[in-house]
Design a protein around this motif. Sequence first.
Motif, PDB file in Angstrom:
ATOM      1  N   UNK A 581       0.828  -1.212   0.000  1.00  0.00           N
ATOM      2  CA  UNK A 581       0.000   0.000   0.000  1.00  0.00           C
ATOM      3  C   UNK A 581       0.857   1.255   0.000  1.00  0.00           C
ATOM      4  N   UNK A 582       1.938   1.218   0.759  1.00  0.00           N
ATOM      5  CA  UNK A 582       2.809   2.397   0.823  1.00  0.00           C
ATOM      6  C   UNK A 582       3.433   2.679  -0.531  1.00  0.00           C
ATOM      7  N   UNK A 583       3.972   1.632  -1.167  1.00  0.00           N
ATOM      8  CA  UNK A 583       4.597   1.821  -2.476  1.00  0.00           C
ATOM      9  C   UNK A 583       3.553   2.267  -3.502  1.00  0.00           C
ATOM     10  N   UNK A 584       2.368   1.680  -3.384  1.00  0.00           N
ATOM     11  CA  UNK A 584       1.323   2.044  -4.354  1.00  0.00           C
ATOM     12  C   UNK A 584       0.900   3.510  -4.185  1.00  0.00           C
ATOM     13  N   UNK A 589       0.945   8.995  -6.185  1.00  0.00           N
ATOM     14  CA  UNK A 589       1.274  10.425  -6.064  1.00  0.00           C
ATOM     15  C   UNK A 589       2.248  10.838  -7.149  1.00  0.00           C
ATOM     16  N   UNK A 590       3.264  10.006  -7.355  1.00  0.00           N
ATOM     17  CA  UNK A 590       4.274  10.323  -8.363  1.00  0.00           C
ATOM     18  C   UNK A 590       3.653  10.319  -9.745  1.00  0.00           C
ATOM     19  N   UNK A 591       2.779   9.343  -9.987  1.00  0.00           N
ATOM     20  CA  UNK A 591       2.134   9.263 -11.295  1.00  0.00           C
ATOM     21  C   UNK A 591       1.251  10.482 -11.547  1.00  0.00           C
ATOM     22  N   UNK A 592       0.521  10.882 -10.521  1.00  0.00           N
ATOM     23  CA  UNK A 592      -0.345  12.059 -10.690  1.00  0.00           C
ATOM     24  C   UNK A 592       0.482  13.301 -10.966  1.00  0.00           C
ATOM     25  N   UNK A 593       1.624  13.408 -10.273  1.00  0.00           N
ATOM     26  CA  UNK A 593       2.505  14.547 -10.533  1.00  0.00           C
ATOM     27  C   UNK A 593       3.036  14.502 -11.945  1.00  0.00           C
ATOM     28  N   UNK A 645       9.793  19.064  -5.404  1.00  0.00           N
ATOM     29  CA  UNK A 645       9.815  17.592  -5.277  1.00  0.00           C
ATOM     30  C   UNK A 645       8.404  17.019  -5.093  1.00  0.00           C
ATOM     31  N   UNK A 646       8.317  15.714  -5.257  1.00  0.00           N
ATOM     32  CA  UNK A 646       7.060  15.001  -5.009  1.00  0.00           C
ATOM     33  C   UNK A 646       6.986  14.721  -3.518  1.00  0.00           C
ATOM     34  N   UNK A 651       5.202  12.244   4.233  1.00  0.00           N
ATOM     35  CA  UNK A 651       6.000  13.443   4.386  1.00  0.00           C
ATOM     36  C   UNK A 651       7.344  13.397   3.694  1.00  0.00           C
ATOM     37  N   UNK A 652       7.710  12.252   3.169  1.00  0.00           N
ATOM     38  CA  UNK A 652       8.990  12.148   2.466  1.00  0.00           C
ATOM     39  C   UNK A 652       8.885  12.794   1.105  1.00  0.00           C
TER      40      UNK A 652
END
Length: 693
Positions: A581-584, A589-593, A645-646, A651-652
Amino acid sequence: MEASVILPILKKKLAFLSGGKDRRSGLILTIPLCLEQTSMDELSVTLDYLLSIPSEKCKARGFTVIVDGRKSQWNVVKTVVLMLQNVVPAEVSLVCVVKPDEFWDKKVTHFCFWKEKDRLGFEVILVSANKLTRYIEPCQLTEDFGGTLTYDHMDWLNKRLVFEKFTKESTSLLDELALINNGSDKGTQQERERSIDLNFLPSVDPETVLQTGHELLSELQQRRFNGSDGGVSWSPMDDELLAQPQVMKLLDSLREQYTRYQEVCRQRSKRTQLEEIQQKVVNWLEGPGSEQLRTQWGIGDSIRASQALQQKHEEIESQHSEWFAVYVELNQQIAALLNAGDEEDLVELKALQQQLSDVCYRQASQLEFRQNLLQAALEFHSVAQDLSQQLDGLLGMLCVDVAPADGASIQQTLKLLEEKLKSVDLGLQGLREKGQSLLDQISNQASWAYGKDVTIENKENVDHIQGVMEDMQLRKQRCEDMVDVRRLKMLQMVQLFKCEEDAAQAVEWLSELLDALLKTHIRLGDDAQETKVLLEKHRKFVDVAQSTYDYGRQLLQATVVLCQSLRCTSRSSGDTLPRLNRVWKQFTVTSEERVHRLETAVAFHSTAEKILQECPDQPEAFNEMDQFDEIEAVGKSLLDRLTVPVVYPDGSEQYFGSPSDMASAAEHIREKMKLVSLKKQQLRQPEATTPES
């Protein structure tokens, strides 16, 4: 006529054969007349006896008769000479009448013997003792006539008595031995036994007779029969007196018959001993030996019990071996008797041998059968024990809870379990084969008694064998049921580990997609068309990531179901699901960015390209000046996003690509913004010059 019958007459020495010979090799018969009146009857008996001694061949050479008349009267001499005509007329060739030194009266001249030669049948001469050597050699004359031949009448008589006694006893013994020997060789068995019983012991001792004969023969071979030590040695060719040849012939016959008699006695004694020993062997084998086997019918209920029975059986075999050794020796002796026996002996001995062989072989067969039965029982119990140990090991393995580290160890354990189960199957099959073979032997067990049907108590043995096989079958069935359950559980555990491994792999794949998205998906395109292509590729990339995420979710849901079925907690699914779930979420988020940036870039490039492609002479260009402000705002916004950054939910932060990559993308946007800015200036200059004109 025997010397012992007329012994008193012979002792008178009325006549004798000194052993001397005349020049024609005829025997010399001496008649010593004495002063006392001589009985003509006794003289006749003496002459008859003496003349019966020489052989016919010797008699044919004739006799020289010396009538010693030196101590007798003429009328006695004449009577004796005339008597010779009646006693031995054909055998007498010459009669020497030894006259005294002082001649008889003139009456002698009235009787001339030489004129009576034809009537008498022999020649008669009157000669003095010293002139006797003209007719006979001195060595052939006794000392009484001036010769050198020594003659001892009593010694001769004693030897003659010994000879005749030996002859009589040996002849009688030969007849008895011949009767015994011939009786043992001929007739029926009953007749032979009756003949042997009646005449088995001779009337005289054969050893004594043989010893007497050997002593007599030794005497005859060392010196002449008449006892002369200085005379001519006896030669086997000189058979005048037949003493030595007769003794030798009797001894040979006696030895032959006595040897046969001894053999008859030996065989009879041997056969009696054989029959006694054979009866003992048969009695023991059919009695105590059979009883030992009859009482030993068990097979034991374990390896140790079977070994104890085998040891007991070896002791029984050892006792039988002693009797079998006696049987072998008896069989050899009977075989030797068969080679030397007659037809009746063959039938009887073969019957004896067959009976002994039947008993021994039957007993040996029973011993061998018992040994084979015990060996089969030992093998059966050995296989049963091995199978029991295998079942115990398999059961112990099944009773231990499975706690493998990974799927490979489960596969290894499952393989070991299958191998143990297969080994148990083979062991049970071997037990059935051994048990059936043992049951067949028991069912075919021969009767222990000879010619009798004896029921052997085998029900206990049969029940034991069948009980062992049924017990092993039940234990094996229980183990199989447990193996089925364990196999299902282990297969589920293998599936569980596989799902966990695949779920972890899905997380890794998703992480790799996220990493690839951040590090390689950084270009924004040089124009609107390229940016749209990148946007389309990104959407497909997102679809792959979505499939990977969905696959991982399904695997984790399967692990939950398997854990519930196995009633255990997964060691990895609890950690894998949060990671997934965390990786997804990070990927989302990265994909949306990335989508937002690409969509902004598409808008930027589309507007810029539209402006740059419009002709400045077109009137509507002046109405679109507000587009320049819009594109500048979009470009600045895009440049600002490239530097931001993403930010993930935890928070990372994470940047797309490297700073140089971002700088290159920003530089390309700035250049395009400069072109738009120049375009804008170009459009404004015509607008400024128009009012002045």
